[in-house]
Design a protein around this motif. Structure first.
Motif, PDB file in Angstrom:
ATOM      1  N   PRO A 111      33.603  38.357  34.622  1.00  0.00           N
ATOM      2  CA  PRO A 111      34.876  37.841  35.122  1.00  0.00           C
ATOM      3  C   PRO A 111      34.903  36.315  35.214  1.00  0.00           C
ATOM      4  N   GLU A 112      33.767  35.673  35.155  1.00  0.00           N
ATOM      5  CA  GLU A 112      33.682  34.218  35.288  1.00  0.00           C
ATOM      6  C   GLU A 112      33.857  33.524  33.947  1.00  0.00           C
ATOM      7  N   CYS A 113      33.031  33.902  32.940  1.00  0.00           N
ATOM      8  CA  CYS A 113      33.040  33.181  31.655  1.00  0.00           C
ATOM      9  C   CYS A 113      33.608  34.002  30.502  1.00  0.00           C
ATOM     10  N   GLY A 114      33.814  35.297  30.675  1.00  0.00           N
ATOM     11  CA  GLY A 114      34.374  36.139  29.624  1.00  0.00           C
ATOM     12  C   GLY A 114      33.336  36.685  28.647  1.00  0.00           C
ATOM     13  N   ASN A 115      32.059  36.420  28.873  1.00  0.00           N
ATOM     14  CA  ASN A 115      30.994  36.961  28.019  1.00  0.00           C
ATOM     15  C   ASN A 115      31.080  38.486  28.051  1.00  0.00           C
ATOM     16  N   GLU A 116      30.917  39.140  26.891  1.00  0.00           N
ATOM     17  CA  GLU A 116      31.121  40.586  26.824  1.00  0.00           C
ATOM     18  C   GLU A 116      29.876  41.417  27.108  1.00  0.00           C
ATOM     19  N   GLU A 117      28.723  40.778  27.309  1.00  0.00           N
ATOM     20  CA  GLU A 117      27.501  41.509  27.655  1.00  0.00           C
ATOM     21  C   GLU A 117      26.923  40.953  28.939  1.00  0.00           C
ATOM     22  N   MET A 118      26.453  41.863  29.795  1.00  0.00           N
ATOM     23  CA  MET A 118      25.832  41.479  31.061  1.00  0.00           C
ATOM     24  C   MET A 118      24.563  42.300  31.261  1.00  0.00           C
ATOM     25  N   TRP A 119      23.710  41.818  32.135  1.00  0.00           N
ATOM     26  CA  TRP A 119      22.512  42.549  32.535  1.00  0.00           C
ATOM     27  C   TRP A 119      22.819  43.283  33.825  1.00  0.00           C
ATOM     28  N   PHE A 120      22.206  44.476  34.002  1.00  0.00           N
ATOM     29  CA  PHE A 120      22.440  45.211  35.248  1.00  0.00           C
ATOM     30  C   PHE A 120      21.187  45.973  35.664  1.00  0.00           C
ATOM     31  N   PHE A 121      21.125  46.300  36.971  1.00  0.00           N
ATOM     32  CA  PHE A 121      20.117  47.211  37.519  1.00  0.00           C
ATOM     33  C   PHE A 121      20.730  47.897  38.727  1.00  0.00           C
ATOM     34  N   THR A 122      20.171  49.008  39.112  1.00  0.00           N
ATOM     35  CA  THR A 122      20.712  49.782  40.232  1.00  0.00           C
ATOM     36  C   THR A 122      19.680  49.925  41.332  1.00  0.00           C
TER      37      THR A 122
END
Length: 119
Positions: free
Chosen positions: A82-93
């Motif tokens: 939502p900040e820069c519009g990059n279409e890939e992010m890293w995640f963990f749960t």
């Protein structure tokens, strides 16, 4: 009397004879034969840490040899930042709430933006 290494066996019945401290006579408990042990034996043994493999020792050494890059627990996902519009992010749960509730998902973008959602 038969001797194998430091073990003494009864020559009549083959039973293993117990050594009595301070006595040179060995009495067979099976056939009651009396044997005089005339040999003075001193046994010295030594072993290294690798002689007897241990699952615990192997597990401990595996944990100690982990590098920082081996601890990377994030995965990539097709999520727009939502900040820069990059279409890939890293995640963990992580399970931060009760076991009957959903896990919390933490997102991180290459730009440094972070946010989380509760499932």
């Amino acid at each position: 009397m038969s001797t194998i290494g430091t073990l003494v066996f009864c020559s009549d019945c083959g039973n293993l004879l117990d050594r009595s401290p301070g006595s040179s006579k060995l009495i067979c408990e099976m056939c009651h034969a009396i044997v005089t042990d005339t040999s003075n034996k001193t046994v010295t043994t030594s072993s290294s840490a690798n002689t007897f493999p241990s699952a615990l020792r192997l597990r401990r050494s595996a944990v100690q040899s982990l590098a920082a890059e081996d601890l990377h627990t994030e995965a990539k996902i097709s999520q727009t930042c939502p900040e820069c519009g990059n279409e890939e992010m890293w995640f963990f749960t992580l399970q931060l709430r009760g076991a009957d509730e959903g896990a919390t998902v933490f997102y991180r973008c290459e730009c440094g933006h972070r946010f989380n959602t509760n499932n």
